[in-house]
Every structure is written in structure tokens, then in C-alpha cells.
Write a protein that holds these residues in place. Structure first.
Motif, PDB file in Angstrom:
ATOM      1  N   TYR A  49       0.838  -1.196   0.000  1.00 25.87           N
ATOM      2  CA  TYR A  49       0.000   0.000   0.000  1.00 25.87           C
ATOM      3  C   TYR A  49       0.875   1.248   0.000  1.00 25.87           C
ATOM      4  N   VAL A  50       0.321   2.341  -0.477  1.00 29.00           N
ATOM      5  CA  VAL A  50       1.014   3.625  -0.465  1.00 29.00           C
ATOM      6  C   VAL A  50       0.339   4.488   0.588  1.00 29.00           C
ATOM      7  N   VAL A  51       1.128   5.031   1.495  1.00 27.54           N
ATOM      8  CA  VAL A  51       0.598   5.843   2.577  1.00 27.54           C
ATOM      9  C   VAL A  51       0.929   7.304   2.285  1.00 27.54           C
ATOM     10  N   LEU A  52      -0.115   8.137   2.217  1.00 26.25           N
ATOM     11  CA  LEU A  52       0.055   9.561   1.942  1.00 26.25           C
ATOM     12  C   LEU A  52      -0.586  10.379   3.055  1.00 26.25           C
ATOM     13  N   SER A  53      -0.031  11.547   3.299  1.00 27.68           N
ATOM     14  CA  SER A  53      -0.671  12.465   4.229  1.00 27.68           C
ATOM     15  C   SER A  53      -1.848  13.121   3.515  1.00 27.68           C
ATOM     16  N   LYS A  54      -2.730  13.746   4.257  1.00 26.71           N
ATOM     17  CA  LYS A  54      -3.890  14.400   3.653  1.00 26.71           C
ATOM     18  C   LYS A  54      -3.448  15.527   2.724  1.00 26.71           C
ATOM     19  N   ASP A  55      -2.401  16.247   3.118  1.00 24.05           N
ATOM     20  CA  ASP A  55      -1.915  17.347   2.284  1.00 24.05           C
ATOM     21  C   ASP A  55      -1.369  16.835   0.960  1.00 24.05           C
ATOM     22  N   LYS A  56      -0.566  15.782   1.011  1.00 23.77           N
ATOM     23  CA  LYS A  56       0.014  15.214  -0.207  1.00 23.77           C
ATOM     24  C   LYS A  56      -1.080  14.661  -1.121  1.00 23.77           C
ATOM     25  N   PHE A  57      -2.081  13.995  -0.529  1.00 30.53           N
ATOM     26  CA  PHE A  57      -3.190  13.463  -1.314  1.00 30.53           C
ATOM     27  C   PHE A  57      -3.966  14.594  -1.987  1.00 30.53           C
ATOM     28  N   ALA A  58      -4.230  15.674  -1.249  1.00 25.51           N
ATOM     29  CA  ALA A  58      -4.955  16.814  -1.822  1.00 25.51           C
ATOM     30  C   ALA A  58      -4.163  17.436  -2.966  1.00 25.51           C
ATOM     31  N   GLN A  59      -2.839  17.498  -2.813  1.00 25.47           N
ATOM     32  CA  GLN A  59      -1.992  18.059  -3.862  1.00 25.47           C
ATOM     33  C   GLN A  59      -2.048  17.185  -5.121  1.00 25.47           C
ATOM     34  N   ILE A  60      -1.975  15.884  -4.975  1.00 26.61           N
ATOM     35  CA  ILE A  60      -2.033  14.970  -6.117  1.00 26.61           C
ATOM     36  C   ILE A  60      -3.403  15.059  -6.785  1.00 26.61           C
ATOM     37  N   GLU A  61      -4.458  15.114  -5.990  1.00 27.34           N
ATOM     38  CA  GLU A  61      -5.809  15.207  -6.530  1.00 27.34           C
ATOM     39  C   GLU A  61      -5.993  16.513  -7.308  1.00 27.34           C
ATOM     40  N   LYS A  62      -5.432  17.602  -6.798  1.00 23.07           N
ATOM     41  CA  LYS A  62      -5.531  18.894  -7.477  1.00 23.07           C
ATOM     42  C   LYS A  62      -4.777  18.854  -8.802  1.00 23.07           C
ATOM     43  N   THR A  63      -3.599  18.247  -8.815  1.00 26.89           N
ATOM     44  CA  THR A  63      -2.811  18.129 -10.036  1.00 26.89           C
ATOM     45  C   THR A  63      -3.555  17.295 -11.074  1.00 26.89           C
ATOM     46  N   LEU A  64      -4.161  16.201 -10.646  1.00 28.12           N
ATOM     47  CA  LEU A  64      -4.908  15.339 -11.558  1.00 28.12           C
ATOM     48  C   LEU A  64      -6.107  16.067 -12.149  1.00 28.12           C
ATOM     49  N   SER A  65      -6.827  16.817 -11.327  1.00 31.18           N
ATOM     50  CA  SER A  65      -7.984  17.545 -11.855  1.00 31.18           C
ATOM     51  C   SER A  65      -7.540  18.646 -12.816  1.00 31.18           C
ATOM     52  N   THR A  66      -6.408  19.274 -12.548  1.00 37.39           N
ATOM     53  CA  THR A  66      -5.879  20.293 -13.453  1.00 37.39           C
ATOM     54  C   THR A  66      -5.510  19.675 -14.789  1.00 37.39           C
ATOM     55  N   GLU A  67      -4.862  18.520 -14.768  1.00 40.68           N
ATOM     56  CA  GLU A  67      -4.488  17.839 -16.007  1.00 40.68           C
ATOM     57  C   GLU A  67      -5.724  17.408 -16.789  1.00 40.68           C
ATOM     58  N   THR A  68      -6.744  16.926 -16.095  1.00 43.27           N
ATOM     59  CA  THR A  68      -7.977  16.512 -16.759  1.00 43.27           C
ATOM     60  C   THR A  68      -8.652  17.717 -17.413  1.00 43.27           C
ATOM     61  N   ASN A  69      -8.655  18.835 -16.715  1.00 43.65           N
ATOM     62  CA  ASN A  69      -9.246  20.049 -17.283  1.00 43.65           C
ATOM     63  C   ASN A  69      -8.462  20.517 -18.503  1.00 43.65           C
ATOM     64  N   ASN A  70      -7.130  20.414 -18.458  1.00 48.02           N
ATOM     65  CA  ASN A  70      -6.312  20.805 -19.608  1.00 48.02           C
ATOM     66  C   ASN A  70      -6.605  19.927 -20.813  1.00 48.02           C
ATOM     67  N   VAL A  71      -6.781  18.632 -20.587  1.00 47.22           N
ATOM     68  CA  VAL A  71      -7.087  17.708 -21.682  1.00 47.22           C
ATOM     69  C   VAL A  71      -8.451  18.040 -22.265  1.00 47.22           C
ATOM     70  N   GLU A  72      -9.431  18.349 -21.400  1.00 43.85           N
ATOM     71  CA  GLU A  72     -10.765  18.699 -21.883  1.00 43.85           C
ATOM     72  C   GLU A  72     -10.719  19.970 -22.725  1.00 43.85           C
ATOM     73  N   LYS A  73      -9.886  20.926 -22.344  1.00 43.89           N
ATOM     74  CA  LYS A  73      -9.762  22.164 -23.106  1.00 43.89           C
ATOM     75  C   LYS A  73      -9.121  21.916 -24.461  1.00 43.89           C
ATOM     76  N   GLN A  74      -8.204  20.939 -24.523  1.00 48.12           N
ATOM     77  CA  GLN A  74      -7.519  20.639 -25.772  1.00 48.12           C
ATOM     78  C   GLN A  74      -8.436  19.904 -26.747  1.00 48.12           C
ATOM     79  N   GLN A  75      -9.407  19.171 -26.243  1.00 41.94           N
ATOM     80  CA  GLN A  75     -10.316  18.423 -27.103  1.00 41.94           C
ATOM     81  C   GLN A  75     -11.315  19.387 -27.720  1.00 41.94           C
ATOM     82  N   LYS A  76     -11.383  19.371 -29.030  1.00 44.89           N
ATOM     83  CA  LYS A  76     -12.290  20.269 -29.735  1.00 44.89           C
ATOM     84  C   LYS A  76     -13.245  19.447 -30.585  1.00 44.89           C
ATOM     85  N   PRO A  77     -14.508  19.864 -30.633  1.00 45.49           N
ATOM     86  CA  PRO A  77     -15.451  19.115 -31.445  1.00 45.49           C
ATOM     87  C   PRO A  77     -15.148  19.272 -32.932  1.00 45.49           C
TER      88      PRO A  77
END
Length: 156
Positions: A49-77
Motif C-alpha cells: 500500500y502507499v501511505v500519503l498524508s492528507k496534504d500530499k493526497f490533496a496536492q495529487i488530486e488537485k494536479t490530476l484535476s488540473t491535467e484533466t481540465n487541460n485535456v478537456e480544453k484541448q479536445q475540440k469538437p
């Protein structure tokens, strides 16, 4: 049973519980090692298992959501040229690591490829497609059925 037998039985139960309690807290308690924070963390890491502090987990989650938003912005219909009086909406869907069926359904609903994100997500779950989604780029149109879209994004 009379009152005397009932009291004797209750006293026997109380005595048995006391003996078991003494054994548990005195004798067996010395054999059980005290689990502190470092030992718990080491135990979990040793078991994969990987053990993370709440701060580290929040930072990773924020980075992931930012990357997902960037990918969504790059996708054009992409719109196909009109074949008849009405044009068919097409979309180039880019599925990246970390995206789940909910994210895909919301993107497709936003781009008007499907009518309802919730219905499409339920369709994927009920038919087992949600666990087979592949990474990559997929060309989808509004005329495709849920089954066609699911088969396309799972490459099945």
C-alpha cells in the motif's frame, strides 16, 4: 427455575466473564504489540500500500484535476460536412489515464454526442464496458448508438 437457581446461574456467568477478562487484559495483552504510527505505516508499505498524508493526497488530486481540465480544453469538437439538410456532430474523444466512465459520459453529453450522461454511464456499468475502456483517441458521432460508442472506446 426458581430464584435461587437463577442467581446461581447469573453469578456463574459473571465469574466466567471476570476470568476471561483478566486473562485477556493481563496475560494476552502483554503478547499483543502496541501499534504505533510508524509501525502501522511500515506494515502497510510492506503489504504493497502507499501511505500519503492528507496534504500530499490533496496536492495529487488537485494536479490530476488540473491535467484533466487541460485535456478537456484541448479536445475540440469536429463537425462532419453536412450530408443532408442536418449536420451530424462528430467529436474526437481523447481518453487519458485516470479518466473514468463518468468523465467520458460528461464530455460526450457536453459535446452533444449523447443525450444524457447518467444514462450512458449506467449503460456502460450494466453491460460491463466501464472496466474495458481503452486509452487513446476515438472518432465518435451523434448518430452512433450507446452500443456503438461503447464498442469503439473499448475496442471490442
Amino acid at each position: 427455575m426458581n430464584r435461587r437457581n437463577t442467581r446461581a446461574f447469573a453469578f456463574g456467568v459473571l465469574f466466567s466473564v471476570c476470568i476471561i477478562g483478566i486473562f485477556y487484559f493481563r496475560i494476552a495483552g502483554t503478547k499483543v504489540a502496541e501499534m504505533n504510527m510508524d509501525r502501522a505505516k511500515n506494515f502497510l508499505e510492506d503489504n504493497g500500500y502507499v501511505v500519503l498524508s492528507k496534504d500530499k493526497f490533496a496536492q495529487i488530486e488537485k494536479t490530476l484535476s488540473t491535467e484533466t481540465n487541460n485535456v478537456e480544453k484541448q479536445q475540440k469538437p469536429v463537425t462532419d460536412p453536412p450530408k443532408s439538410e442536418e449536420s451530424v456532430t462528430a467529436y474526437q474523444l481523447e481518453i487519458v489515464s485516470g479518466m473514468v466512465s463518468r468523465d467520458i459520459a460528461e464530455i460526450l453529453a457536453k459535446e452533444k454526442i449523447i443525450d444524457e450522461a447518467d444514462r450512458f454511464e449506467i449503460y456502460l456499468e450494466e453491460n460491463g464496458y466501464s472496466k474495458k475502456i481503452q486509452l487513446g483517441s476515438f472518432h465518435l458521432t451523434a448518430k452512433m448508438s450507446y452500443k456503438d460508442i461503447a464498442k469503439t472506446i473499448t475496442k471490442s
